[in-house]
Scaffold this motif. Structure first.
Motif, PDB file in Angstrom:
ATOM      1  N   GLN A   1       0.825  -1.209   0.000  1.00  0.00           N
ATOM      2  CA  GLN A   1       0.000   0.000   0.000  1.00  0.00           C
ATOM      3  C   GLN A   1       0.863   1.264   0.000  1.00  0.00           C
ATOM      4  OE1 GLN A   1      -2.649   0.359   3.373  1.00  0.00           O
ATOM      5  NE2 GLN A   1      -3.806   2.024   2.454  1.00  0.00           N
ATOM      6  N   GLN A   2       1.916   1.262   0.820  1.00  0.00           N
ATOM      7  CA  GLN A   2       2.786   2.437   0.881  1.00  0.00           C
ATOM      8  C   GLN A   2       3.533   2.640  -0.442  1.00  0.00           C
ATOM      9  OE1 GLN A   2       2.950   4.717   3.212  1.00  0.00           O
ATOM     10  NE2 GLN A   2       4.521   5.880   2.111  1.00  0.00           N
ATOM     11  N   ALA A   3       3.987   1.545  -1.047  1.00  0.00           N
ATOM     12  CA  ALA A   3       4.673   1.649  -2.338  1.00  0.00           C
ATOM     13  C   ALA A   3       3.733   2.203  -3.411  1.00  0.00           C
ATOM     14  CB  ALA A   3       5.213   0.287  -2.762  1.00  0.00           C
ATOM     15  N   CYS A   4       2.487   1.783  -3.384  1.00  0.00           N
ATOM     16  CA  CYS A   4       1.514   2.280  -4.362  1.00  0.00           C
ATOM     17  C   CYS A   4       1.228   3.766  -4.143  1.00  0.00           C
ATOM     18  CB  CYS A   4       0.228   1.462  -4.285  1.00  0.00           C
ATOM     19  SG  CYS A   4       0.426  -0.232  -4.885  1.00  0.00           S
ATOM     20  N   GLN A   5       1.183   4.193  -2.905  1.00  0.00           N
ATOM     21  CA  GLN A   5       0.985   5.618  -2.618  1.00  0.00           C
ATOM     22  C   GLN A   5       2.168   6.446  -3.144  1.00  0.00           C
ATOM     23  OE1 GLN A   5      -1.602   7.356  -1.326  1.00  0.00           O
ATOM     24  NE2 GLN A   5      -2.822   5.480  -1.275  1.00  0.00           N
ATOM     25  N   LEU A   6       3.381   5.931  -2.944  1.00  0.00           N
ATOM     26  CA  LEU A   6       4.559   6.628  -3.450  1.00  0.00           C
ATOM     27  C   LEU A   6       4.560   6.674  -4.977  1.00  0.00           C
ATOM     28  CD1 LEU A   6       7.231   5.173  -1.007  1.00  0.00           C
ATOM     29  CD2 LEU A   6       6.483   7.559  -1.132  1.00  0.00           C
ATOM     30  N   THR A   7       4.110   5.594  -5.593  1.00  0.00           N
ATOM     31  CA  THR A   7       4.000   5.560  -7.058  1.00  0.00           C
ATOM     32  C   THR A   7       2.994   6.601  -7.536  1.00  0.00           C
ATOM     33  OG1 THR A   7       4.570   3.207  -7.137  1.00  0.00           O
ATOM     34  CG2 THR A   7       3.381   4.112  -9.030  1.00  0.00           C
TER      35      THR A   7
ATOM     36  N   ALA B   1       4.117  10.191  -7.653  1.00  0.00           N
ATOM     37  CA  ALA B   1       5.087  10.539  -8.688  1.00  0.00           C
ATOM     38  C   ALA B   1       4.432  10.792 -10.048  1.00  0.00           C
ATOM     39  CB  ALA B   1       6.114   9.415  -8.828  1.00  0.00           C
ATOM     40  N   CYS B   2       3.145  10.504 -10.169  1.00  0.00           N
ATOM     41  CA  CYS B   2       2.461  10.587 -11.466  1.00  0.00           C
ATOM     42  C   CYS B   2       2.057  12.022 -11.809  1.00  0.00           C
ATOM     43  CB  CYS B   2       1.213   9.697 -11.461  1.00  0.00           C
ATOM     44  SG  CYS B   2       1.587   7.937 -11.316  1.00  0.00           S
ATOM     45  N   ASP B   3       2.103  12.313 -13.089  1.00  0.00           N
ATOM     46  CA  ASP B   3       1.704  13.634 -13.590  1.00  0.00           C
ATOM     47  C   ASP B   3       0.992  13.478 -14.942  1.00  0.00           C
ATOM     48  OD1 ASP B   3       1.447  16.385 -13.905  1.00  0.00           O
ATOM     49  OD2 ASP B   3       3.445  16.607 -14.780  1.00  0.00           O
ATOM     50  N   PRO B   4      -0.157  12.778 -14.950  1.00  0.00           N
ATOM     51  CA  PRO B   4      -0.847  12.526 -16.221  1.00  0.00           C
ATOM     52  C   PRO B   4      -1.647  13.743 -16.684  1.00  0.00           C
ATOM     53  CG  PRO B   4      -2.127  11.622 -14.428  1.00  0.00           C
ATOM     54  CD  PRO B   4      -0.873  12.188 -13.805  1.00  0.00           C
ATOM     55  N   VAL B   5      -2.116  13.663 -17.930  1.00  0.00           N
ATOM     56  CA  VAL B   5      -3.026  14.680 -18.453  1.00  0.00           C
ATOM     57  C   VAL B   5      -4.404  14.044 -18.626  1.00  0.00           C
ATOM     58  CG1 VAL B   5      -1.220  15.976 -19.616  1.00  0.00           C
ATOM     59  CG2 VAL B   5      -2.380  14.150 -20.842  1.00  0.00           C
TER      60      VAL B   5
END
Length: 288
Positions: free
Chosen positions: A244-250, A253-257
């Motif tokens: 769960q923590q790894a998914c939150q960190l992932t 980091a996202c910056d989609p449009v």
């Protein structure tokens, strides 16, 4: 619509193709599979005066294992990736990813090199290459150079290729036999680009994460590694809390449009879901 008039070239060798690229400069475009370029030409988003077809150049196809490295010619098709015994045994992540690209008609013609060189963050191979720590052989008038995937994707449709260079080969370090691999992709329908996708390689040392690589598709201006999530997981037990923590960190980091595939919040949420699925599946496939 109809493309503007252009001159078609079918070079028989790599030096001939490079010479044509050098001669015609910005007026020239390379044709690999053509699934991105030809539609753009029909819409006149791309208007090359010269089209250079790489299909008749020998030596640009094939999949071999050389030492501890898998080498793939840039004109190798998606279908050839899927049916490769070498990849099925040594690098199933690439097979899984190729199976999720578009439809059979496209996979019979589309090439791995064309997908990579296009520099589209919505294409699947950039994230797969990052996850696999691949490198690319680029050849131009000055000779050959090798560029790591991490240094190749510079922006949307923008790569480290200079105008008179050709991507000729992909090199992938052969994954450790104990490594679990998974590419988890969400798309609206067969043939569509990813709404979000996550590529994971995972190796365990007992109950602890010994190695992890996470790369994401269509969740930023370029494909990218979830470096903070990787660092967090390394050396830790893989359980509900750490996943769960790894998914939150992932997700952070996202910056989609936003587009027809979803708004920004939805895409970021799906990045977490795809990474969760990929981590769990890779874990189930890892040999301890």
């Amino acid at each position: 619509m109809i493309p503007r008039p252009f001159e078609y070239h079918a070079p028989q060798s790599l030096p001939e193709a490079i010479n044509l690229l050098t001669e015609y400069g910005d007026e020239a475009k390379l044709l690999a599979g053509g699934h991105s370029l030809l539609p753009m030409m029909k819409l006149r988003f791309a208007q090359p005066g010269h089209l250079i077809d790489l299909g008749k150049i020998p030596g640009l196809k094939g999949i071999t294992e050389v030492g501890n490295e898998i080498r793939i010619g840039s004109m190798t098709t998606e279908n050839e990736l899927i049916w490769s015994e070498v990849l099925q045994r040594k690098c199933p992540l690439l097979v899984e990813g190729a199976r999720l690209i578009s439809d059979p008609q496209v996979r019979y013609m589309g090439t791995i090199g064309g997908d990579i060189a296009h520099g589209d963050p919505g294409n699947d191979h950039p994230a797969l290459m990052l996850a696999l720590d691949a490198s690319f052989v680029l050849q131009g008038p000055s000779g050959e150079r090798v560029v790591a995937a991490a240094d190749f994707f510079l922006g949307t449709y923008y790569t480290a290729l200079v105008p008179n260079e050709i991507l000729t080969e992909i090199r992938i370090p052969t994954p450790d036999a104990r490594t679990g691999q998974c590419y988890s992709k969400l798309k609206r329908k067969v043939g569509d680009f990813a709404t979000a996708a996550s590529a994971v390689l995972l190796r365990m040392d007992g109950t602890s994460v010994d190695y992890v690589s996470i790369a994401l598709t269509n969740l930023g201006p370029v494909a990218f590694k979830a470096s903070e999530a990787e660092s967090f997981l390394l050396g830790k037990e893989l359980n509900e809390q750490t996943i769960q923590q790894a998914c939150q960190l992932t997700m952070s980091a996202c910056d989609p449009v936003a587009d027809l595939r979803g708004d920004i919040k939805y895409k970021i949420a799906m990045a977490g879901v795809m990474t969760d699925r990929a981590l769990r599946t890779a874990h189930s496939r890892a040999t301890r």
